[in-house]
Design a protein around this motif. Structure first.
Motif, short mmCIF file in Angstrom:
data_model
loop_
_atom_site.label_atom_id
_atom_site.label_comp_id
_atom_site.label_asym_id
_atom_site.label_seq_id
_atom_site.Cartn_x
_atom_site.Cartn_y
_atom_site.Cartn_z
N ARG A 123 0.85 -1.47 0.17
CA ARG A 123 0.01 0.14 0.03
C ARG A 123 0.96 1.11 -0.01
O ARG A 123 0.62 2.31 -0.59
CB ARG A 123 -0.81 -0.06 1.20
CG ARG A 123 -2.16 -0.85 1.18
CD ARG A 123 -3.27 -0.39 0.22
NE ARG A 123 -4.05 0.51 0.96
CZ ARG A 123 -4.39 1.70 0.47
NH1 ARG A 123 -4.11 1.96 -0.89
NH2 ARG A 123 -5.20 2.53 1.00
N TYR A 183 -2.33 2.53 -14.08
CA TYR A 183 -2.43 4.06 -14.10
C TYR A 183 -1.40 4.54 -12.93
O TYR A 183 -1.21 3.84 -11.97
CB TYR A 183 -3.99 4.47 -13.64
CG TYR A 183 -4.79 4.21 -14.89
CD1 TYR A 183 -5.46 3.01 -15.07
CD2 TYR A 183 -5.08 5.47 -15.69
CE1 TYR A 183 -6.51 2.91 -15.72
CE2 TYR A 183 -6.05 5.35 -16.87
CZ TYR A 183 -6.64 4.13 -16.80
OH TYR A 183 -7.59 4.02 -17.91
N GLN A 219 -1.21 8.20 -10.77
CA GLN A 219 -1.85 9.53 -10.15
C GLN A 219 -0.96 10.48 -9.67
O GLN A 219 -0.51 10.10 -8.61
CB GLN A 219 -3.04 9.28 -9.42
CG GLN A 219 -3.96 10.41 -9.30
CD GLN A 219 -5.32 10.07 -8.41
OE1 GLN A 219 -5.12 9.06 -7.39
NE2 GLN A 219 -6.28 10.96 -8.74
N PHE A 247 -2.13 3.04 -9.56
CA PHE A 247 -3.04 2.04 -9.37
C PHE A 247 -3.19 0.86 -10.59
O PHE A 247 -2.82 1.22 -11.84
CB PHE A 247 -4.34 2.90 -9.82
CG PHE A 247 -4.96 3.76 -8.46
CD1 PHE A 247 -4.46 5.34 -8.61
CD2 PHE A 247 -5.47 3.43 -7.59
CE1 PHE A 247 -4.94 6.08 -7.74
CE2 PHE A 247 -5.68 4.10 -6.55
CZ PHE A 247 -5.50 5.56 -6.58
N LEU A 266 -14.00 0.08 -15.31
CA LEU A 266 -12.88 -0.39 -14.76
C LEU A 266 -12.96 -0.57 -13.12
O LEU A 266 -13.81 0.21 -12.66
CB LEU A 266 -11.52 0.47 -14.84
CG LEU A 266 -11.33 0.85 -16.29
CD1 LEU A 266 -9.94 1.83 -16.10
CD2 LEU A 266 -11.08 -0.45 -17.21
N PHE A 311 -10.84 -0.86 -9.79
CA PHE A 311 -9.53 -0.35 -9.51
C PHE A 311 -9.05 -0.82 -8.16
O PHE A 311 -10.14 -1.07 -7.20
CB PHE A 311 -9.34 1.35 -9.20
CG PHE A 311 -9.37 1.94 -10.53
CD1 PHE A 311 -10.35 2.14 -11.40
CD2 PHE A 311 -8.28 2.57 -10.60
CE1 PHE A 311 -10.45 3.02 -12.43
CE2 PHE A 311 -8.03 3.32 -12.05
CZ PHE A 311 -9.22 3.55 -12.74
N GLY A 312 -7.92 -1.24 -7.90
CA GLY A 312 -7.39 -1.43 -6.65
C GLY A 312 -7.04 -0.15 -5.80
O GLY A 312 -7.57 0.86 -6.25
N ASN A 313 -6.76 -0.25 -4.53
CA ASN A 313 -6.79 0.83 -3.65
C ASN A 313 -5.33 1.60 -3.78
O ASN A 313 -5.09 2.62 -3.15
CB ASN A 313 -6.94 0.60 -2.22
CG ASN A 313 -8.50 0.57 -1.88
OD1 ASN A 313 -9.32 1.33 -2.38
ND2 ASN A 313 -8.61 -0.39 -1.03
#
Lengths: 114, 110
Positions: free
Chosen positions: A9, A35, A37, A91, A103, A105-107
């Motif tokens: 994480r 991705y 961010q 991500f 989509l 998404f994971g965290n």
């Protein structure tokens, strides 16, 4: 369903070190996306896979970045060597059929390179 | 791939009020999606609207699409503190690529 699982994480590393980010997509999803961010650039698509095959890696910023998907349930994004400007949240997302399919998404993995 | 431009960048309202955010784009699309991102979490898909649809509802969400103006809006009615999040529009590109807008940060206060 556990959803898309990313690890770690949080990752803090020093410049020049290798970083490996991991992703387990939702079972049965054929598409996997990575991705990045940041505040400055927002969400950028780095690469995506279809049935474990990389389809478009035009968003990968440099040769320092590489991604693999050895099987349908696992993908890695590696940065070697890492630089401070790589600091971002990364991500992973998966979708069933691609196209207009939503989509999932994971965290994310928050990467800090010092 | 084109990126949607969202407006406003930030919005602060009180609980119970409606929140409206907009997404504009430049070239024709087949569909448009909206996502929500809570702080420290991944994006969550809210709704997809196709180019032959003008309006779509999902609970307290209402999405419109005006293809002539190349714009979409997301309306959240009777907002709650739990709606505090960033909201993104997403546009399809070549193949299965999806490009996200810059986002609207919504703050709902009690």
């Amino acid at each position: 369903d556990a959803g898309v699982i990313q690890s770690p994480r949080h990752e803090v590393t020093e410049m020049g070190q290798e970083v490996t980010l991991r992703c387990k997509p939702i079972s049965g999803h054929d598409y996997l996306f990575w991705y990045r961010q940041t505040m400055m650039r927002g969400l950028e698509l780095l690469i995506y896979f279809n049935n474990n095959v990389p389809i478009d890696d035009s968003g990968m910023p440099e040769d320092r970045f590489s991604a693999k998907m050895p099987n349908a349930s696992f993908s890695t994004l590696k940065i070697q060597p890492s630089e401070p400007r790589d600091s971002a949240v990364y991500f992973c997302a998966s979708s069933f059929t691609g196209g207009a399919d939503p989509l999932h998404f994971g965290n994310g993995t928050r990467l800090t390179v010092t | 791939s084109q990126q949607g431009e969202e407006d406003p960048q930030a919005l602060s309202i009180q609980e119970g009020e409606n929140a409206t955010m907009n997404c504009s784009y430049k070239t024709s699309i087949n569909n448009l999606q909206w996502y929500r991102q809570n702080s420290g979490r991944g994006l969550v898909h809210l709704i997809l609207i196709r180019s032959n649809e003008r309006e779509k509802h999902s609970g307290r969400l209402r999405v419109t699409l005006d293809t002539s103006k190349k714009s979409s809006s997301l309306l959240i009615t009777a907002s709650r503190a739990a709606d505090t999040a960033s909201y993104f529009c997403a546009l399809p590109g070549t193949a299965s690529k999806l490009t996200f807008g810059t986002g609207t940060r919504l703050q709902v206060t009690l």
